[in-house]
Design a protein around this motif. Structure first.
Motif, short mmCIF file in Angstrom:
data_model
loop_
_atom_site.label_atom_id
_atom_site.label_comp_id
_atom_site.label_asym_id
_atom_site.label_seq_id
_atom_site.Cartn_x
_atom_site.Cartn_y
_atom_site.Cartn_z
N ALA A 37 -5.63 94.70 -39.01
CA ALA A 37 -6.38 93.79 -38.13
C ALA A 37 -7.36 94.59 -37.26
CB ALA A 37 -5.41 93.00 -37.25
N ALA A 38 -6.91 95.76 -36.79
CA ALA A 38 -7.83 96.61 -36.00
C ALA A 38 -9.06 96.94 -36.84
CB ALA A 38 -7.11 97.88 -35.55
N ARG A 39 -8.82 97.24 -38.12
CA ARG A 39 -9.96 97.55 -39.00
C ARG A 39 -10.88 96.33 -39.18
NH1 ARG A 39 -7.23 101.05 -39.23
NH2 ARG A 39 -7.69 103.21 -39.70
N SER A 40 -10.27 95.16 -39.24
CA SER A 40 -11.11 93.95 -39.40
C SER A 40 -12.00 93.76 -38.16
CB SER A 40 -10.23 92.72 -39.61
OG SER A 40 -9.55 92.85 -40.83
N PHE A 41 -11.45 94.02 -36.98
CA PHE A 41 -12.30 93.94 -35.78
C PHE A 41 -13.36 95.05 -35.80
CE2 PHE A 41 -8.60 91.61 -33.80
CZ PHE A 41 -9.29 90.44 -33.56
N ALA A 42 -12.95 96.25 -36.26
CA ALA A 42 -13.91 97.36 -36.33
C ALA A 42 -15.07 97.01 -37.24
CB ALA A 42 -13.20 98.62 -36.81
N TYR A 232 2.71 89.36 -38.59
CA TYR A 232 2.58 88.87 -39.96
C TYR A 232 1.98 89.96 -40.85
CZ TYR A 232 2.93 84.75 -37.03
OH TYR A 232 3.33 83.86 -36.08
N GLU A 233 1.19 90.82 -40.23
CA GLU A 233 0.63 91.94 -41.01
C GLU A 233 1.76 92.84 -41.51
OE1 GLU A 233 -2.74 94.03 -39.26
OE2 GLU A 233 -2.08 95.90 -40.15
N ALA A 234 2.73 93.12 -40.62
CA ALA A 234 3.84 94.00 -41.03
C ALA A 234 4.67 93.35 -42.13
CB ALA A 234 4.72 94.32 -39.82
N GLN A 235 4.76 92.03 -42.09
CA GLN A 235 5.57 91.33 -43.08
C GLN A 235 4.86 91.20 -44.42
OE1 GLN A 235 6.33 87.62 -41.14
NE2 GLN A 235 8.42 88.23 -40.62
N ALA A 236 3.55 91.32 -44.41
CA ALA A 236 2.78 91.11 -45.64
C ALA A 236 3.09 92.22 -46.64
CB ALA A 236 1.28 91.09 -45.32
N ALA A 237 3.69 91.82 -47.78
CA ALA A 237 4.13 92.82 -48.75
C ALA A 237 2.95 93.64 -49.27
CB ALA A 237 4.85 92.12 -49.90
N GLY A 239 -1.74 93.46 -49.71
CA GLY A 239 -2.98 92.70 -49.53
C GLY A 239 -3.17 91.66 -50.61
N LYS A 240 -2.68 91.95 -51.80
CA LYS A 240 -2.83 91.00 -52.90
C LYS A 240 -1.89 89.80 -52.72
CE LYS A 240 -5.34 92.96 -56.51
NZ LYS A 240 -5.85 94.17 -55.98
N ASP A 241 -0.70 90.07 -52.14
CA ASP A 241 0.26 88.97 -51.95
C ASP A 241 -0.12 88.12 -50.74
OD1 ASP A 241 2.44 89.26 -53.98
OD2 ASP A 241 2.38 91.30 -53.20
N TYR A 242 -0.63 88.76 -49.70
CA TYR A 242 -1.00 88.04 -48.47
C TYR A 242 -2.41 88.47 -48.07
CZ TYR A 242 3.83 86.57 -48.09
OH TYR A 242 5.05 86.00 -48.34
N PRO A 243 -3.42 87.94 -48.75
CA PRO A 243 -4.79 88.44 -48.52
C PRO A 243 -5.32 88.15 -47.12
CG PRO A 243 -4.79 86.60 -50.08
CD PRO A 243 -3.36 86.95 -49.83
N LEU A 244 -4.73 87.19 -46.41
CA LEU A 244 -5.20 86.88 -45.05
C LEU A 244 -4.29 87.53 -44.00
CD1 LEU A 244 -5.97 83.10 -45.71
CD2 LEU A 244 -7.62 84.98 -45.68
N SER A 245 -2.98 87.29 -44.11
CA SER A 245 -2.04 87.88 -43.14
C SER A 245 -2.22 89.38 -43.02
CB SER A 245 -0.59 87.68 -43.56
OG SER A 245 -0.30 86.40 -43.97
N SER A 246 -2.48 90.00 -44.18
CA SER A 246 -2.53 91.47 -44.19
C SER A 246 -3.75 92.01 -43.47
CB SER A 246 -2.52 91.96 -45.64
OG SER A 246 -3.65 91.44 -46.32
#
Ligand code: FAD
Length: 489
Positions: A37-42, A232-237, A239-246
């Motif tokens: 998420a930090a990277r997404s803000f970056a 939810y990011e930590a729970q995301a197995a 990026g392919k399984d959880y493309p948004l949460s991750s």
């Protein structure tokens, strides 16, 4: 040049106290619950230096180039330009980063448009507001905000509550500032922010002066803790399984202050119920923030409608008349979401006290919250309906597709007639993360509550929605009816 993503990430490594469960998080830029998420803000900051978007996203100011969100709009064209900047950032996360830096930055522009609200009998924060805007805009600061008080007995004012230490209040007034303790909620994206605006947006009781103040705070200030919800990011197995949460879990955290010192120059309102409330509602701050929010919402509705369209095409149901009309309904809602933004700009308001600034129309802005709260669950429901059982009939992990044993089975049996397995699983995992996962559930809750509870905004609409004008029109019909000489007696 505004600061880039790497500079933003480096600024986050400031020793802030972030708790995830019992773990003290050393560095949100590397921790598996926060790093993506930090990277997404970056990435949003990197876009401000991208030649394709630079002119949309930034504007020159006396202190150099800054985020356009900090600009005080003086015309319709300025409002449109701000909306276009909000759109570029919103599109980058498909509308899932609700509290991108432009949200509270837009609010700061609203404070600057009407600084006199901060000058009262008890305290003069007008110069501090000007300095805050200058500092934030010069450094393209990412501000979050905590302006909601923790759960309380809503039938009482804050001062009447029996657990006053729950609420942020002043322990000590010093020559150089104040010392505060207590808590505020909900710091969405606060763990990723450079500063947090602390205040109260809800009405305070007339005797609630002890709770009526606002200030800006760095998360690394001694005594400040941010207690995160589940990640939810930590729970995301994967990026392919959880493309948004991750990637877009912007986090929500409780702000706790234990004897935190705030210098006077960071204090905007002090011991004044009217200005602490009015800084959001009398200045254009709320309407500017809502302008960002409604632009992001429109973008997110486009994304969800797009998911719905892809699902119906993948299922071969797109041409079915019943399905087609439900898709039409969703696309109609997208246009309504868009219209609210465009209409609020076209009906702009120029109040003499705003010193030449214009603001989106308040009534339309307030109405947008009603539309958003009502249509978001419809998108969630409809995507689930279009998807049917396929939404859950996906392998446990994306990696299973490449397993020597189960992979061939999935390739044969987890495909559909119209799609191979990889495409089908990718689409259903995206759809699930958008409408079914825990991340999705938080988003449905966010769209319902982040701009206030329905009983608040519906009541506000009853005051601001033109009740008298509507009643006058109906009253004219009554008067005319009284004068109609009916042929039937
Ligand atoms: C995901 C998420 C992110 C958020 N992010 C932020 C943020 O970044 N910063 C921030 O400051 N805030 C944030 N908020 C807080 C948000 O603004 C508040 O949750 C919202 O204003 C509602 O306030 P409350 O939670 O105190 O609910 P309450 O006021 O306690 O209301 C809860 C429910 O109680 C009932 N109720 C209470 N009072 C009345 C009444 N008088 N009449 C009728 N019914 C009533 C209603 O059913 C209402 O829905 C966020 C909230 C969510 C869910």
């Amino acid at each position: 040049m505004t600061r880039n993503g790497q500079e933003y990430l480096e600024a986050l490594q400031d020793g802030r106290t972030v708790w995830l469960g019992r773990e003290r998080v050393d560095d949100v830029t590397t921790h598996p619950a926060f790093a993506q998420a930090a990277r997404s803000f970056a990435r949003l900051y990197d876009l401000t230096n991208d030649p394709e978007h630079r002119d949309d996203l930034t504007v020159s100011s006396p202190s150099g180039r800054t985020l356009r969100a900090y600009d005080v709009p003086k015309s319709y064209d300025d409002l449109v330009a701000k909306r276009e900047a909000h759109r570029v950032w919103a599109a980058d996360s498909f509308g899932f980063l609700g509290r991108s830096p432009d949200y509270m930055a837009a609010g700061a522009a609203g404070f600057l448009a009407r600084p006199q609200v901060f000058t009262t009998d008890t305290y003069d924060g007008a110069d501090n507001v000007r300095a805050l805007h200058q500092r934030w805009s010069r450094d393209s600061i990412f501000p979050a905000f905590t302006i909601t008080n923790p759960a309380s007995d809503r039938s009482k004012t804050l001062g009447e509550q029996e657990v006053p230490d729950l609420f942020l209040s002043v322990d000590q007034e010093r020559d150089d500032g104040i010392v505060v303790s207590g808590s505020k909620m909900i710091g969405t994206a606060a763990v990723f922010a450079d500063e947090i605006m602390v205040g109260t947006i809800e009405p305070l009781g007339p005797d609630d002066q002890d709770f009526a103040f606002s200030f800006a705070l760095s998360p690394s200030t001694p005594g400040v803790s941010l207690i995160s919800r589940m990640s939810y990011e930590a729970q995301a197995a994967s990026g392919k399984d959880y493309p948004l949460s991750s990637r877009f879990d912007e986090n929500d955290a409780l702000l706790v202050c234990e004897s935190v010192f705030v210098p006077w120059e960071r204090v905007l309102t002090y011991r004044n119920v009217e200005s602490t409330f009015g800084m959001w509602w009398q200045t254009p701050a709320y309407t500017y923030m809502a302008h960002q929010a409604s632009t992001r919402f429109w973008t997110k509705m486009e994304f969800l409608a797009g998911v719905a369209v892809l699902v119906t095409r993948a299922n071969g149901s797109a041409e079915n008349p019943a399905v087609r009309s439900e898709v039409g309904r969703l696309l109609g809602y997208v246009q309504m979401a868009k219209s609210m933004v465009l209409a609020s700009e076209a009906a702009l308001d120029a109040q003499p006290e705003d010193g030449g600034a214009v603001r989106p129309d308040a009534a339309i802005t307030y109405a947008q919250r009603i539309l958003a709260g009502e249509i978001y669950p419809k998108f969630v429901h409809q995507i689930k309906m279009f998807s049917g059982g396929s939404l859950t009939q996906v392998p446990a992990s994306w990696h299973d597709l490449h397993d020597a044993t189960v992979g061939p089975l999935l390739k044969t049996y987890a495909r559909s007639v119209t799609q191979d397995t990889e495409d089908r699983v990718a689409l259903m995992k995206l759809a699930w993360d958008a409408v079914g996962s825990e991340f999705a559930s938080r988003h449905a809750h966010y769209e319902q509550f982040y701009q206030g509870a329905p009983h608040v905004y519906l009541t506000q609409m009853a005051f601001a929605g033109g009740a008298d004008e509507c009643a006058d029109l109906a009253g004219r019909a009554l008067s005319e009816a009284a004068g109609i000489d009916s042929p039937k007696t």
